[in-house]
Scaffold this motif. Structure first.
Motif: not given
Lengths: 134, 177
Positions: A23, A27, A123, A132, B13, B16-20, B22-23, B26-27, B30, B55-56, B59
């Motif tokens: 993980h 990330m 964004v 988000n 989201a 639109r580029g939200s990292e959270s 996308f996380e 992943v969770k 994965e 995953f990359i 993304y």
């Protein structure tokens, strides 16, 4: 001879443990990609702005032909949109082919830059960020 | 049963580029993606690298994902292509192409059959990657023929053929006397 159920059981029997670092590894790479993307987009926006600013400087300071056209452009696009065709006609009459090329290139460049900046602001705006999270 | 899909707002989201967001993706995915890739390549370290790569890619291209489709299917598509590319680059060929094992029980073929008696993991690695991926998606992940056809960009009948041939190939290896 094994049947479908046996095959399914055998295929799923071996328990595969996910590595603990998977993980964080994913990330970390996502953040790297994100940083590179931000840098690239910022670069595009800056190049676009520089091209436009350069074009304005050339047209206004060196050739001295731009202020009246600029006034017409503002009037056309902001006050009276119906006057845009007139502005385009004046532009075509007053400017040489080279100057027109310069004008439209810089115009497209600034549109791209604005688009990129708008996208980034959208964004990363706080509202979007909280949405988000929510 | 195939993996459940994510809520639409998470996907939007992430697009639109939200990292959270996308996380969260992943969770959610994965583990199944890692297990699938591990079964495809049978190497822990490479499976980890290829999962990261999958995953990359997801993304980078998530903005292009059509939300009408099933997200997990899309991820398995990326995972499968990533594995195929890796196999091609590494020029890894199955040690035994079971398709070519003769049906007739001559002395030499019997000898070959005894020689290739393998456990399920080794047997999986010995069949064609195309059969392997289809078998895993069908039997382990529980996708339908249609879902697999969409994921691997194959006609449904080809998927059915691959499942059938893959099963026969595995049985040949597993049922060796």
């Amino acid at each position: 001879m094994m049947n479908d159920q046996q095959l399914r059981t055998m295929l799923t029997s071996n328990d595969i443990e996910t590595p603990a670092t998977l993980h964080s590894g994913i990330m970390r790479r996502v953040r790297q990609v994100q940083r590179l993307r931000q840098l690239r987009e910022l670069g595009v926006a800056m190049v676009g702005s520089f091209i436009f600013a350069g074009a304005i400087v050339i047209l206004v300071m060196q050739r001295g032909i731009f202020p009246s056209l600029l006034g017409t452009a503002i009037e056309s696009s902001l006050i009276e949109p119906a006057a845009i065709p007139d502005f385009l006609r004046i532009l075509a009459q007053e400017l040489s082919f080279q100057d027109q090329l310069l004008f439209w290139t810089s115009f497209i460049a600034i549109l791209v830059a604005v688009e990129v900046i708008q996208k980034r602001r959208f964004v990363y705006s706080p509202i979007q960020f909280h949405r988000n999270l929510g | 049963m195939p993996l459940p899909d994510l809520p639409e707002d998470i996907l939007t989201a992430a697009q639109r580029g939200s990292e959270s967001a996308f996380e969260t993706i992943v969770k959610t995915y994965e583990q199944p993606i890692f297990r699938y890739i591990y079964r495809m390549v049978n190497r822990q370290h490479d499976a980890e690298d290829l999962t990261q790569e999958t995953f990359i890619k997801a993304y980078r291209h998530i903005a292009r994902f059509d939300s009408q489709l099933r997200f997990s299917t899309w991820l398995f598509t990326i995972a499968t292509r990533t594995v195929y590319d890796w196999l091609r680059k590494r020029r890894i060929r199955p040690e035994v192409l079971v398709d070519t094992v003769p049906e007739t029980k001559t002395a030499s073929s019997t000898y070959k059959r005894v020689d290739i008696k393998l456990d399920i993991n080794a047997a999986l690695q010995s069949i064609k990657p195309e059969y392997r991926s289809v078998l895993l998606l069908y039997y382990v992940e529980g996708y339908s023929y249609l879902d697999i056809a969409h994921a691997l960009d194959l006609p449904v009948n080809t998927v059915k053929t691959y499942v059938h041939r893959g099963k026969i190939a595995l049985r040949k290896l597993m049922d060796a006397p």
